[in-house]
Motif scaffolding. Structure first.
Motif, PDB file in Angstrom:
ATOM      1  N   ILE A 181      -9.523   1.603  -5.197  1.00  0.00           N
ATOM      2  CA  ILE A 181      -8.128   1.225  -5.382  1.00  0.00           C
ATOM      3  C   ILE A 181      -7.231   1.991  -4.412  1.00  0.00           C
ATOM      4  CG2 ILE A 181      -6.184   1.379  -6.996  1.00  0.00           C
ATOM      5  CD1 ILE A 181      -8.145   0.869  -9.252  1.00  0.00           C
ATOM      6  N   ASP A 182      -6.225   1.292  -3.882  1.00  0.00           N
ATOM      7  CA  ASP A 182      -5.175   1.912  -3.087  1.00  0.00           C
ATOM      8  C   ASP A 182      -3.927   1.953  -3.967  1.00  0.00           C
ATOM      9  OD1 ASP A 182      -3.181   2.693  -1.368  1.00  0.00           O
ATOM     10  OD2 ASP A 182      -3.757   1.352   0.256  1.00  0.00           O
ATOM     11  N   PHE A 183      -3.644   3.110  -4.566  1.00  0.00           N
ATOM     12  CA  PHE A 183      -2.561   3.215  -5.535  1.00  0.00           C
ATOM     13  C   PHE A 183      -1.202   2.938  -4.909  1.00  0.00           C
ATOM     14  CE2 PHE A 183       0.320   5.596  -8.398  1.00  0.00           C
ATOM     15  CZ  PHE A 183      -0.026   5.001  -9.600  1.00  0.00           C
ATOM     16  N   ASP A 184      -1.009   3.360  -3.683  1.00  0.00           N
ATOM     17  CA  ASP A 184       0.268   3.122  -3.005  1.00  0.00           C
ATOM     18  C   ASP A 184       0.528   1.631  -2.821  1.00  0.00           C
ATOM     19  OD1 ASP A 184       0.810   5.823  -2.813  1.00  0.00           O
ATOM     20  OD2 ASP A 184      -0.109   6.021  -0.846  1.00  0.00           O
ATOM     21  N   ALA A 185      -0.525   0.873  -2.463  1.00  0.00           N
ATOM     22  CA  ALA A 185      -0.369  -0.570  -2.252  1.00  0.00           C
ATOM     23  C   ALA A 185      -0.003  -1.281  -3.551  1.00  0.00           C
ATOM     24  CB  ALA A 185      -1.648  -1.158  -1.674  1.00  0.00           C
ATOM     25  N   LEU A 186      -0.495  -0.774  -4.676  1.00  0.00           N
ATOM     26  CA  LEU A 186      -0.229  -1.417  -5.960  1.00  0.00           C
ATOM     27  C   LEU A 186       1.212  -1.206  -6.427  1.00  0.00           C
ATOM     28  CD1 LEU A 186      -3.531  -0.473  -7.848  1.00  0.00           C
ATOM     29  CD2 LEU A 186      -2.966  -2.634  -6.723  1.00  0.00           C
ATOM     30  N   GLN A 187       1.890  -0.217  -5.874  1.00  0.00           N
ATOM     31  CA  GLN A 187       3.267   0.075  -6.283  1.00  0.00           C
ATOM     32  C   GLN A 187       4.305  -0.773  -5.541  1.00  0.00           C
ATOM     33  OE1 GLN A 187       4.121   4.397  -6.309  1.00  0.00           O
ATOM     34  NE2 GLN A 187       1.918   4.691  -6.052  1.00  0.00           N
ATOM     35  N   VAL A 188       3.892  -1.434  -4.487  1.00  0.00           N
ATOM     36  CA  VAL A 188       4.832  -2.194  -3.666  1.00  0.00           C
ATOM     37  C   VAL A 188       5.372  -3.390  -4.459  1.00  0.00           C
ATOM     38  CG1 VAL A 188       5.128  -3.508  -1.536  1.00  0.00           C
ATOM     39  CG2 VAL A 188       3.605  -1.505  -1.592  1.00  0.00           C
ATOM     40  N   PRO A 189       6.699  -3.552  -4.540  1.00  0.00           N
ATOM     41  CA  PRO A 189       7.265  -4.714  -5.240  1.00  0.00           C
ATOM     42  C   PRO A 189       6.780  -6.016  -4.615  1.00  0.00           C
ATOM     43  CG  PRO A 189       8.968  -3.066  -4.804  1.00  0.00           C
ATOM     44  CD  PRO A 189       7.743  -2.631  -4.054  1.00  0.00           C
ATOM     45  N   GLU A 190       6.715  -7.060  -5.414  1.00  0.00           N
ATOM     46  CA  GLU A 190       6.138  -8.328  -4.963  1.00  0.00           C
ATOM     47  C   GLU A 190       6.833  -8.874  -3.724  1.00  0.00           C
ATOM     48  OE1 GLU A 190       5.081 -12.759  -6.789  1.00  0.00           O
ATOM     49  OE2 GLU A 190       6.008 -11.215  -8.047  1.00  0.00           O
ATOM     50  N   GLU A 191       8.141  -8.767  -3.662  1.00  0.00           N
ATOM     51  CA  GLU A 191       8.877  -9.333  -2.540  1.00  0.00           C
ATOM     52  C   GLU A 191       8.678  -8.555  -1.244  1.00  0.00           C
ATOM     53  OE1 GLU A 191      11.571  -6.514  -4.798  1.00  0.00           O
ATOM     54  OE2 GLU A 191      10.170  -8.144  -5.271  1.00  0.00           O
ATOM     55  N   LYS A 192       8.114  -7.358  -1.335  1.00  0.00           N
ATOM     56  CA  LYS A 192       7.918  -6.527  -0.149  1.00  0.00           C
ATOM     57  C   LYS A 192       6.437  -6.358   0.230  1.00  0.00           C
ATOM     58  CE  LYS A 192      12.104  -3.768  -0.906  1.00  0.00           C
ATOM     59  NZ  LYS A 192      12.642  -2.393  -1.078  1.00  0.00           N
ATOM     60  N   ARG A 193       5.561  -7.067  -0.446  1.00  0.00           N
ATOM     61  CA  ARG A 193       4.128  -6.887  -0.216  1.00  0.00           C
ATOM     62  C   ARG A 193       3.678  -7.514   1.104  1.00  0.00           C
ATOM     63  NH1 ARG A 193       2.254  -8.576  -6.325  1.00  0.00           N
ATOM     64  NH2 ARG A 193       3.050  -6.675  -7.361  1.00  0.00           N
ATOM     65  N   SER A 194       2.826  -6.773   1.803  1.00  0.00           N
ATOM     66  CA  SER A 194       2.152  -7.301   2.989  1.00  0.00           C
ATOM     67  C   SER A 194       0.932  -8.084   2.536  1.00  0.00           C
ATOM     68  CB  SER A 194       1.731  -6.142   3.899  1.00  0.00           C
ATOM     69  OG  SER A 194       0.749  -5.347   3.244  1.00  0.00           O
ATOM     70  N   PRO A 195       0.311  -8.864   3.418  1.00  0.00           N
ATOM     71  CA  PRO A 195      -0.924  -9.572   3.023  1.00  0.00           C
ATOM     72  C   PRO A 195      -1.999  -8.613   2.508  1.00  0.00           C
ATOM     73  CG  PRO A 195      -0.079 -10.455   5.078  1.00  0.00           C
ATOM     74  CD  PRO A 195       0.764  -9.251   4.773  1.00  0.00           C
ATOM     75  N   GLU A 196      -2.066  -7.415   3.099  1.00  0.00           N
ATOM     76  CA  GLU A 196      -3.079  -6.453   2.684  1.00  0.00           C
ATOM     77  C   GLU A 196      -2.800  -5.944   1.276  1.00  0.00           C
ATOM     78  OE1 GLU A 196      -1.451  -6.351   5.526  1.00  0.00           O
ATOM     79  OE2 GLU A 196      -3.042  -6.874   6.952  1.00  0.00           O
ATOM     80  N   SER A 197      -1.551  -5.562   1.001  1.00  0.00           N
ATOM     81  CA  SER A 197      -1.226  -5.053  -0.334  1.00  0.00           C
ATOM     82  C   SER A 197      -1.306  -6.164  -1.375  1.00  0.00           C
ATOM     83  CB  SER A 197       0.178  -4.427  -0.338  1.00  0.00           C
ATOM     84  OG  SER A 197       1.167  -5.386   0.006  1.00  0.00           O
ATOM     85  N   ALA A 198      -0.977  -7.399  -0.984  1.00  0.00           N
ATOM     86  CA  ALA A 198      -1.111  -8.525  -1.910  1.00  0.00           C
ATOM     87  C   ALA A 198      -2.574  -8.741  -2.291  1.00  0.00           C
ATOM     88  CB  ALA A 198      -0.529  -9.787  -1.282  1.00  0.00           C
ATOM     89  N   GLU A 199      -3.465  -8.550  -1.333  1.00  0.00           N
ATOM     90  CA  GLU A 199      -4.899  -8.687  -1.609  1.00  0.00           C
ATOM     91  C   GLU A 199      -5.365  -7.582  -2.551  1.00  0.00           C
ATOM     92  OE1 GLU A 199      -9.143  -8.713   0.877  1.00  0.00           O
ATOM     93  OE2 GLU A 199      -7.215  -8.859   1.927  1.00  0.00           O
ATOM     94  N   ASP A 200      -4.853  -6.369  -2.359  1.00  0.00           N
ATOM     95  CA  ASP A 200      -5.201  -5.256  -3.254  1.00  0.00           C
ATOM     96  C   ASP A 200      -4.745  -5.544  -4.680  1.00  0.00           C
ATOM     97  OD1 ASP A 200      -6.415  -3.698  -1.310  1.00  0.00           O
ATOM     98  OD2 ASP A 200      -4.548  -2.724  -0.733  1.00  0.00           O
ATOM     99  N   VAL A 201      -3.553  -6.106  -4.836  1.00  0.00           N
ATOM    100  CA  VAL A 201      -3.023  -6.424  -6.158  1.00  0.00           C
ATOM    101  C   VAL A 201      -3.859  -7.510  -6.826  1.00  0.00           C
ATOM    102  CG1 VAL A 201      -1.043  -7.374  -7.411  1.00  0.00           C
ATOM    103  CG2 VAL A 201      -0.677  -5.705  -5.583  1.00  0.00           C
ATOM    104  N   ALA A 202      -4.252  -8.520  -6.052  1.00  0.00           N
ATOM    105  CA  ALA A 202      -5.073  -9.608  -6.607  1.00  0.00           C
ATOM    106  C   ALA A 202      -6.412  -9.077  -7.095  1.00  0.00           C
ATOM    107  CB  ALA A 202      -5.270 -10.689  -5.548  1.00  0.00           C
ATOM    108  N   LYS A 203      -7.014  -8.185  -6.326  1.00  0.00           N
ATOM    109  CA  LYS A 203      -8.284  -7.586  -6.738  1.00  0.00           C
ATOM    110  C   LYS A 203      -8.095  -6.753  -7.998  1.00  0.00           C
ATOM    111  CE  LYS A 203      -9.906  -3.896  -4.710  1.00  0.00           C
ATOM    112  NZ  LYS A 203     -10.500  -2.950  -3.725  1.00  0.00           N
TER     113      LYS A 203
END
Length: 214
Positions: A181-203
């Protein structure tokens, strides 16, 4: 026959004829060599100077089965198997590990707390902006109250981030690479997510189904 490097003997090969085929088989290292029917006629057109008594033979070389299957180090095999586990297999393994599930629950609690605090801070910032538009309001009790609430929210959020990051580091040590898990990526608000952080959230959302303890 004497040649450079020592004395060699000529090989006796069975003569080829049209009525039957004589073969001579033998093992040379890891190669199986078979002497078969002569092929003089194939080359005679291009090599007219070949003597009449020359004996030509083809060799059918077959690699032994032992040469096709090299031995691998057991540790290498185990490592390849571990790295080849797919997401579902890794998830199943983690769901049978109480420590992994406990740490995952801690991560989720801190993430939920951070999300709530982010929403609260957004409201407080909006209130603070409105207060600043009122002349002299910065000297009033309402402005002081809102500023104190903002400071408290930020402090609580910092604590949640530290706890979540620590739980994430421990969790990542208990699972395979597919579940890290990348904890920092999971904290990013939905409207500010990059494709990479969005993939981390989906996983992460898929992992919640199996690993989240309520």
């Amino acid at each position: 026959m004497h040649r450079v490097g020592g004395t060699q003997q000529t090989a006796n090969l069975a003569p080829a004829n049209a009525s039957n085929v004589q073969t001579d088989k033998g093992f040379f290292g890891q190669l199986k060599v078979t002497v078969v029917k002569g092929v003089r006629n194939i080359l005679s057109a291009n090599y007219s100077s070949i003597p009449d008594n020359a004996k030509l033979a083809s060799r059918n070389i077959t690699v032994l089965a032992s040469a096709l299957h090299p031995l691998f180090n057991k540790r290498d095999n185990d490592g390849a198997k571990d790295s080849g586990q797919d997401f579902e297999q890794a998830l199943k393994k983690a769901s049978n590990n109480p420590k992994s599930m406990k740490l995952f629950s801690q991560i989720n609690r801190e993430l939920e707390k951070i999300q709530q605090l982010q929403e609260e801070l957004s409201k407080l910032y909006s209130i603070n902006d409105n207060i600043l538009r009122i002349p002299g309001a910065v000297k009033g009790p309402r402005y002081t109250e809102v500023k104190a609430q903002i400071t408290e929210c930020q402090s609580v959020m910092d604590g949640a981030k530290q706890k979540g990051t620590l739980a994430q580091q421990k969790f990542n040590k208990t699972v395979g690479p597919q579940l890290k898990i990348d904890f920092d990526a999971l904290q990013v608000p939905e409207e500010k997510r990059s494709p990479e952080s969005a993939e981390d959230v989906a996983k992460y959302e898929k992992m919640k189904t199996n690993l989240l303890q309520r």
